[in-house]
Design a protein around this motif. Sequence first.
Motif, PDB file in Angstrom:
ATOM      1  N   MET A 150       1.060  -0.897  -0.015  1.00  0.00           N
ATOM      2  CA  MET A 150      -0.128   0.205   0.376  1.00  0.00           C
ATOM      3  C   MET A 150       0.939   1.017   0.047  1.00  0.00           C
ATOM      4  N   ARG A 151       1.951   1.331  -0.886  1.00  0.00           N
ATOM      5  CA  ARG A 151       2.486   2.694  -0.939  1.00  0.00           C
ATOM      6  C   ARG A 151       2.361   3.490  -1.668  1.00  0.00           C
ATOM      7  N   LEU A 152       2.666   4.986  -1.200  1.00  0.00           N
ATOM      8  CA  LEU A 152       1.669   6.083  -1.597  1.00  0.00           C
ATOM      9  C   LEU A 152       1.968   6.432  -2.995  1.00  0.00           C
ATOM     10  N   ASP A 153       2.946   6.069  -4.074  1.00  0.00           N
ATOM     11  CA  ASP A 153       2.927   6.599  -5.341  1.00  0.00           C
ATOM     12  C   ASP A 153       2.410   4.972  -6.020  1.00  0.00           C
ATOM     13  N   ASP A 154       1.978   4.005  -5.187  1.00  0.00           N
ATOM     14  CA  ASP A 154       1.712   2.978  -6.472  1.00  0.00           C
ATOM     15  C   ASP A 154      -0.179   3.837  -6.785  1.00  0.00           C
ATOM     16  N   GLU A 155       0.002   3.684  -8.244  1.00  0.00           N
ATOM     17  CA  GLU A 155      -1.306   4.243  -8.907  1.00  0.00           C
ATOM     18  C   GLU A 155      -2.378   2.744  -8.721  1.00  0.00           C
ATOM     19  N   GLY A 156      -1.721   1.704  -8.802  1.00  0.00           N
ATOM     20  CA  GLY A 156      -3.082   0.435  -8.776  1.00  0.00           C
ATOM     21  C   GLY A 156      -3.697   0.482  -7.899  1.00  0.00           C
ATOM     22  N   ASN A 157      -4.514  -0.738  -8.336  1.00  0.00           N
ATOM     23  CA  ASN A 157      -5.852  -1.062  -7.073  1.00  0.00           C
ATOM     24  C   ASN A 157      -5.736  -1.197  -5.333  1.00  0.00           C
ATOM     25  N   LEU A 158      -4.427  -1.655  -5.435  1.00  0.00           N
ATOM     26  CA  LEU A 158      -3.006  -1.696  -4.188  1.00  0.00           C
ATOM     27  C   LEU A 158      -3.285  -0.746  -3.564  1.00  0.00           C
ATOM     28  N   GLY A 159      -2.816   0.506  -4.906  1.00  0.00           N
ATOM     29  CA  GLY A 159      -1.957   1.162  -3.923  1.00  0.00           C
ATOM     30  C   GLY A 159      -2.305   2.660  -3.283  1.00  0.00           C
ATOM     31  N   MET A 160      -2.266   3.985  -2.547  1.00  0.00           N
ATOM     32  CA  MET A 160      -2.493   4.591  -1.857  1.00  0.00           C
ATOM     33  C   MET A 160      -1.967   5.927  -2.767  1.00  0.00           C
ATOM     34  N   SER A 161      -1.881   6.259  -3.819  1.00  0.00           N
ATOM     35  CA  SER A 161      -1.717   6.948  -4.721  1.00  0.00           C
ATOM     36  C   SER A 161      -3.057   8.357  -4.336  1.00  0.00           C
ATOM     37  N   GLN A 162      -4.443   7.416  -4.445  1.00  0.00           N
ATOM     38  CA  GLN A 162      -5.366   8.780  -3.842  1.00  0.00           C
ATOM     39  C   GLN A 162      -5.524   8.918  -3.055  1.00  0.00           C
ATOM     40  N   PHE A 163      -5.513   7.709  -2.267  1.00  0.00           N
ATOM     41  CA  PHE A 163      -5.334   8.585  -0.615  1.00  0.00           C
ATOM     42  C   PHE A 163      -3.682   9.932  -0.266  1.00  0.00           C
ATOM     43  N   LYS A 164      -3.204  10.202  -0.707  1.00  0.00           N
ATOM     44  CA  LYS A 164      -1.678  10.877  -0.417  1.00  0.00           C
ATOM     45  C   LYS A 164      -2.041  11.826  -1.123  1.00  0.00           C
ATOM     46  N   ALA A 165      -3.352  11.802  -2.571  1.00  0.00           N
ATOM     47  CA  ALA A 165      -3.642  13.129  -3.454  1.00  0.00           C
ATOM     48  C   ALA A 165      -4.762  14.006  -2.757  1.00  0.00           C
ATOM     49  N   ALA A 166      -5.764  12.638  -2.027  1.00  0.00           N
ATOM     50  CA  ALA A 166      -7.133  13.376  -0.771  1.00  0.00           C
ATOM     51  C   ALA A 166      -5.689  14.476   0.605  1.00  0.00           C
ATOM     52  N   ILE A 167      -4.891  13.932   1.056  1.00  0.00           N
ATOM     53  CA  ILE A 167      -3.698  14.996   1.644  1.00  0.00           C
ATOM     54  C   ILE A 167      -3.369  15.569   1.000  1.00  0.00           C
ATOM     55  N   GLU A 168      -3.158  16.164  -0.060  1.00  0.00           N
ATOM     56  CA  GLU A 168      -1.817  17.260  -0.270  1.00  0.00           C
ATOM     57  C   GLU A 168      -3.430  17.954  -0.235  1.00  0.00           C
ATOM     58  N   GLU A 169      -4.189  17.806  -0.548  1.00  0.00           N
ATOM     59  CA  GLU A 169      -5.877  18.522  -1.125  1.00  0.00           C
ATOM     60  C   GLU A 169      -5.561  19.573  -0.117  1.00  0.00           C
TER      61      GLU A 169
END
Length: 238
Positions: A49-68
């Motif tokens: 569940m890495r922050l830069d992982d854009e796959g369906n098990l990754g956390m890229s959208q979570f990271k983007a939400a935090i940065e917003e």
Amino acid sequence: MNHPSAICLLFLLLLVNPVTQGADVLYLYGDVSAEGDIPSGDKKPFHQMRLDDEGNLGMSQFKAAIEETGLTIDEAYDVDVRLTAEFLAKHRVLILGSNQRRFTPEEAATLDRWVRDGGGVVAWSDSAFGGEHSKVGMGNTKGLDSNNDLTLQFGMQFLRDNGAGNYLIKQFTRPHFINRNHAEGGIHFRGEGVSCVRVSPPAEMLASLQDGGLGGGIRVNKEDGQLIPDRDAALAIA
């Protein structure tokens, strides 16, 4: 459970102090193989569940939400981190993600002081943090033991994966900023029935297990005994 879920969250969100350096939010991840080896070694890491992982098990959208929100966020491998006062002073929020490392009593005490001074902790748990469930079993405790080293002192005990299907959380025990101050309808979220959080003071339940028409079983893992309806939470706060 094939997909790590954030249905069971721990929020210790208090007033935050200015930080001296480092990202506002620090996200910890671990390294386990599908077979439960920690670290994974020559095997492929499982559900990090890495922050830069854009796959369906990754956390890229979570990271983007935090940065917003205007906050900065960075990640660190749990083995490389020691929770000292100097280290925690660099951050405002600590997120326990897919971590498996066991934390010491000294680290727990340091975290407690940091929280009392305004730091925030967010945590979730999943059997996948111990490996692939068909190989290590939903009752494995590798991920939750790591969390509980730190969260028990706040009245929050992560239980084993309950293997109970999908839940829709839409009713809360009271208005709170997390649900937009609306106990019914303020915010809805769905996820797998994974690790309930068994609360005791000073923690409290903000949302109970509720299938919401999605068939999630209202139960805990049999290795954790019987469900305690007024203590076993999908979402807990302190």
